[in-house]
Write a protein that holds these residues in place. Structure first.
Motif, PDB file in Angstrom:
ATOM      1  N   ASN A  46      -1.971   2.333   0.566  1.00 14.00           N
ATOM      2  CA  ASN A  46      -2.274   3.669   0.028  1.00 14.00           C
ATOM      3  C   ASN A  46      -0.974   4.341  -0.430  1.00 14.00           C
ATOM      4  OD1 ASN A  46      -2.890   6.452  -0.291  1.00 14.00           O
ATOM      5  ND2 ASN A  46      -4.668   6.207   1.069  1.00 14.00           N
ATOM      6  N   LYS A  49      -1.143   6.696   9.761  1.00 13.54           N
ATOM      7  CA  LYS A  49      -2.123   6.436   8.695  1.00 13.54           C
ATOM      8  C   LYS A  49      -1.683   5.239   7.857  1.00 13.54           C
ATOM      9  CE  LYS A  49      -3.761  11.203   8.160  1.00 13.54           C
ATOM     10  NZ  LYS A  49      -3.828  12.357   7.220  1.00 13.54           N
ATOM     11  N   TRP A  50      -0.380   5.181   7.554  1.00 12.02           N
ATOM     12  CA  TRP A  50       0.127   4.063   6.751  1.00 12.02           C
ATOM     13  C   TRP A  50      -0.090   2.733   7.473  1.00 12.02           C
ATOM     14  CZ3 TRP A  50       3.929   0.471   7.788  1.00 12.02           C
ATOM     15  CH2 TRP A  50       4.279  -0.362   6.713  1.00 12.02           C
ATOM     16  N   CYS A 110       1.411  10.682   9.496  1.00 10.76           N
ATOM     17  CA  CYS A 110       1.284   9.977   8.222  1.00 10.76           C
ATOM     18  C   CYS A 110       1.710   8.509   8.355  1.00 10.76           C
ATOM     19  CB  CYS A 110       2.078  10.678   7.127  1.00 10.76           C
ATOM     20  SG  CYS A 110       3.825  10.879   7.505  1.00 10.76           S
ATOM     21  N   LEU A 111       2.662   8.233   9.246  1.00 14.23           N
ATOM     22  CA  LEU A 111       3.066   6.841   9.450  1.00 14.23           C
ATOM     23  C   LEU A 111       1.958   6.071  10.162  1.00 14.23           C
ATOM     24  CD1 LEU A 111       5.229   4.700   9.124  1.00 14.23           C
ATOM     25  CD2 LEU A 111       6.277   5.480  11.258  1.00 14.23           C
ATOM     26  N   THR A 152       4.701   9.755   3.910  1.00 15.50           N
ATOM     27  CA  THR A 152       5.588   9.222   4.951  1.00 15.50           C
ATOM     28  C   THR A 152       7.048   9.361   4.547  1.00 15.50           C
ATOM     29  OG1 THR A 152       3.869   7.626   5.588  1.00 15.50           O
ATOM     30  CG2 THR A 152       6.111   7.209   6.367  1.00 15.50           C
ATOM     31  N   ASP A 181      -3.452   1.805   6.671  1.00 20.38           N
ATOM     32  CA  ASP A 181      -3.747   1.709   5.238  1.00 20.38           C
ATOM     33  C   ASP A 181      -2.441   1.550   4.468  1.00 20.38           C
ATOM     34  OD1 ASP A 181      -4.990   1.711   2.809  1.00 20.38           O
ATOM     35  OD2 ASP A 181      -5.521   3.853   2.831  1.00 20.38           O
ATOM     36  N   PRO A 182      -1.733   0.410   4.633  1.00 17.64           N
ATOM     37  CA  PRO A 182      -0.394   0.242   4.040  1.00 17.64           C
ATOM     38  C   PRO A 182      -0.386   0.176   2.512  1.00 17.64           C
ATOM     39  CG  PRO A 182      -1.140  -1.798   5.049  1.00 17.64           C
ATOM     40  CD  PRO A 182      -2.134  -0.762   5.435  1.00 17.64           C
ATOM     41  N   THR A 218       0.879  -3.697  11.965  1.00 12.87           N
ATOM     42  CA  THR A 218      -0.259  -3.476  11.074  1.00 12.87           C
ATOM     43  C   THR A 218      -1.005  -4.809  10.964  1.00 12.87           C
ATOM     44  OG1 THR A 218       0.890  -4.115   9.057  1.00 12.87           O
ATOM     45  CG2 THR A 218       1.133  -1.833   9.780  1.00 12.87           C
ATOM     46  N   VAL A 221      -0.274   7.957   1.003  1.00  7.17           N
ATOM     47  CA  VAL A 221       0.188   7.929   2.397  1.00  7.17           C
ATOM     48  C   VAL A 221       1.659   7.531   2.451  1.00  7.17           C
ATOM     49  CG1 VAL A 221      -0.091   6.800   4.631  1.00  7.17           C
ATOM     50  CG2 VAL A 221      -2.110   7.467   3.323  1.00  7.17           C
ATOM     51  N   LEU A 222       2.048   6.599   1.598  1.00  7.91           N
ATOM     52  CA  LEU A 222       3.445   6.155   1.572  1.00  7.91           C
ATOM     53  C   LEU A 222       4.362   7.284   1.122  1.00  7.91           C
ATOM     54  CD1 LEU A 222       5.089   3.572   2.124  1.00  7.91           C
ATOM     55  CD2 LEU A 222       4.951   3.074  -0.328  1.00  7.91           C
TER      56      LEU A 222
END
Length: 206
Positions: free
Chosen positions: A95, A88-89, A85-86, A102, A92-93, A197, A98-99
């Protein structure tokens, strides 16, 4: 009537005082004292050598334990940096789902790694994005309104110099919350990795 007088008593010669005896006795006492002091000094020196050797052995043992434990923590930082999940973050920070996922993963991590006081994710400006605090009732996700700006802390400046894949280890110091040293005092080591990122956000584990 004649009287006879007793023969005169033989005169007694005065014997000289045994000065040599007293001198030898004193000399012996000095020699014995010197031997005793030398023996005491040798024992002290011997004890100090033993204590130093024991301290060196304890220091080496402590160093090995510390290196082993820090090795475990570095492994934890790398492991935490790689949770799905991190990752993914990272891509896509913005989202929020997702946060939240995380943050939940950080909480699970902290529940199994009870020796960590905080698990945090900071953005590129030093603002906390996620923070999990250890409490007596288990790890708790800090609400957004209680997240802090850590941009003025020395370790954040050091973090920004990290390259991808490097691990940061801070000096041992006292934890600071809201600009004040936390009481009761809490000696703290911080380990962190930098996550790149689009805007180079930074993740920190402490």
């Amino acid at each position: 009537m004649t009287t006879t007088s007793d023969p005169p008593a033989p005169s007694r010669k005065c014997c000289p005082a045994p000065r040599y005896f007293f001198f030898l006795l004193l000399l012996s006492a000095i020699l014995l004292g010197t031997i005793f002091l030398y023996h005491a000094h040798w024992e002290r020196h011997h004890d100090m050598v033993l204590l130093k050797e024991e301290a060196d052995l304890r220091l080496q043992a402590g160093k090995k334990i510390l290196e082993r434990e820090i090795g475990h923590v570095i492994s934890d930082v790398r492991s935490l940096s790689g949770i799905p999940c991190l990752r993914k973050w990272i891509h896509d920070p913005q989202n929020p789902q997702v946060l939240r996922s995380t943050a939940s993963e950080f909480q699970v991590f902290a529940r199994h790694k009870i020796w960590y006081d905080q698990v945090r994710l900071l953005d590129h400006d030093g603002q906390e994005i996620i923070r999990v605090n250890a409490t007596e009732n288990g790890p708790v996700i800090v609400p957004p309104e209680a997240l802090q700006d850590k941009s003025q802390r020395y370790y954040f400046s050091d973090l920004r110099k990290l390259q991808k894949g490097e691990i940061y280890l801070s000096p041992l110091d006292l934890n600071v919350e809201h600009g004040e040293i936390e009481t009761p005092h809490k000696p703290t080591l911080r380990l962190a990795a930098r996550l790149l990122t689009i805007r180079a956000a930074t993740g920190a584990l402490s």
